[in-house]
Design a protein around this motif. Structure first.
Motif, short mmCIF file in Angstrom:
data_model
loop_
_atom_site.label_atom_id
_atom_site.label_comp_id
_atom_site.label_asym_id
_atom_site.label_seq_id
_atom_site.Cartn_x
_atom_site.Cartn_y
_atom_site.Cartn_z
N ARG A 42 -28.65 -36.02 -55.71
CA ARG A 42 -27.98 -37.14 -55.03
C ARG A 42 -26.69 -36.73 -54.34
NH1 ARG A 42 -27.30 -41.62 -59.50
NH2 ARG A 42 -25.62 -42.10 -58.08
N LEU A 43 -25.96 -35.79 -54.96
CA LEU A 43 -24.64 -35.43 -54.47
C LEU A 43 -24.60 -33.94 -54.15
CD1 LEU A 43 -22.58 -37.32 -57.21
CD2 LEU A 43 -23.11 -38.16 -54.91
N SER A 44 -23.72 -33.56 -53.24
CA SER A 44 -23.52 -32.15 -52.92
C SER A 44 -22.46 -31.60 -53.86
CB SER A 44 -23.08 -32.01 -51.46
OG SER A 44 -22.84 -30.66 -51.15
N LEU A 45 -22.91 -31.00 -54.96
CA LEU A 45 -22.00 -30.54 -56.01
C LEU A 45 -21.97 -29.02 -56.08
CD1 LEU A 45 -22.97 -33.06 -58.85
CD2 LEU A 45 -20.96 -33.15 -57.35
N PRO A 46 -20.80 -28.47 -56.41
CA PRO A 46 -20.71 -27.02 -56.53
C PRO A 46 -21.19 -26.54 -57.89
CG PRO A 46 -18.58 -28.01 -56.99
CD PRO A 46 -19.52 -29.14 -56.62
N GLY A 47 -21.51 -25.27 -58.00
CA GLY A 47 -21.87 -24.70 -59.29
C GLY A 47 -23.19 -25.24 -59.81
N GLU A 48 -23.52 -24.85 -61.03
CA GLU A 48 -24.74 -25.29 -61.68
C GLU A 48 -24.50 -26.66 -62.34
OE1 GLU A 48 -27.75 -23.89 -61.83
OE2 GLU A 48 -27.13 -22.26 -60.52
N VAL A 49 -25.37 -27.62 -62.07
CA VAL A 49 -25.24 -28.97 -62.63
C VAL A 49 -26.33 -29.18 -63.67
CG1 VAL A 49 -25.21 -31.44 -62.13
CG2 VAL A 49 -24.28 -29.82 -60.45
N THR A 50 -25.92 -29.55 -64.88
CA THR A 50 -26.86 -29.79 -65.98
C THR A 50 -26.66 -31.20 -66.49
OG1 THR A 50 -26.74 -27.47 -66.66
CG2 THR A 50 -27.60 -29.04 -68.27
#
Length: 297
Positions: free
Chosen positions: A52-60
């Protein structure tokens, strides 16, 4: 020292989707990208934030079947970060908070890199008008919220931990569920020789709230205070601490129902097991007193 690798942890019950999106977007705007972001759904199912969002790094994302309370939910995030093994400092943020400035994570990394015995950094919490409630200032009395420095506690809404410190002193007291879990962790950190820094330049914008908004506030607040001192204070200080806070409660609480709940929780704290007793050393009592908050206030 090399720049520490930053992780971000957020715990939510799924009832603030817009606020969580705004918080994560403020994390994405940081000029130092976190290595990992872990989001825990405390008794709820979470959407795929990475999609849904443009997030940095690994998202868990982690869905937990039951609400474990704030400390229990945060422990879930810490356990996952520990499994990854590539984060040195974790920044924990309330799900309705917002990082206004883009350099917060970079400043956190610089603070920890400069002091190897820095264990905890507490953020300044202010509402959308820039006002900080007095209960969010980690000093006794009417302290200036812009006065930073070494302190005896930290703010649960926005803070950073060194993972090496947690490996040594342990994680959050999950059984507390809500109230005084920050003090339990802070006292253990201080007793382990770790420093706690209040850094008001690190701002977390957060709506103005009252802890009494929670239905369980008075009961759990009293129960956990008794558990806290049974676990962490030398025997001679336990009756002093509880006596001071009983008097303050009688002076402050105007509701008969609130007082009944408070004293019910107090008795619960006396009767129920408090967990492992590991009292702080008298040297730590003196250090906390020198910093302006002896552990009876």
């Amino acid at each position: 020292m090399r720049e520490p690798r930053i992780g971000v942890a957020v715990v939510t019950m799924g009832n603030r989707p817009a606020e969580v999106d705004a918080l994560l977007e403020s994390v994405a705007k940081q000029d130092l990208a976190p290595a990992r972001i872990v989001i825990v759904g405390n008794g709820c199912r979470l959407p795929d934030f990475g999609a849904r969002l443009s997030l940095p790094g690994e998202v868990t994302t982690i869905d937990v079947e039951e609400n474990l309370g704030c400390p229990g939910g945060r422990n879930v995030a810490l356990a996952r970060l520990r499994e990854f093994g590539d984060v040195d400092v974790v920044v924990e943020l309330d799900d309705d908070g917002l990082l206004v400035d883009a350099d917060v994570l970079r400043r956190v990394a610089e603070l920890f890199a400069a002091d190897p015995r820095l264990g905890i950094v507490g953020f300044r919490i202010a509402d959308e008008n820039g006002e900080t409630q007095q209960r969010h200032v980690p000093r006794v009395g009417s302290a200036d919220p812009m006065h930073g420095g070494y302190v005896t506690g930290f703010l649960g809404g926005g803070h950073a931990f060194r993972m090496a410190m947690l490996a040594e002193i342990g994680d959050w007291p999950a059984e507390f569920f809500f109230a005084h879990e920050e003090t339990d962790l802070a006292w253990r950190a201080a007793d382990g020789g770790w420093r706690i820094l209040y850094a008001p330049e690190l701002l977390l914008q957060h709506p103005k709230t009252s802890p009494a908004r929670h239905a369980i506030y008075y009961r759990v607040n009293a129960r956990n205070r008794v558990w806290l001192v049974r676990r962490r204070l030398p025997l001679a200080l336990i009756p002093v601490h509880l006596g001071v806070w009983t008097l303050l409660t009688l002076l402050r609480v105007r509701s008969a129902a609130g007082l009944r709940a408070w004293f019910g929780g107090f008795l619960e704290g006396v009767r129920e097991p408090a967990g492992e007793r590991r009292p702080m050393r008298w040297r730590t009592v003196w250090q906390l007193s020198r910093l302006g908050r002896p552990p009876v206030i």
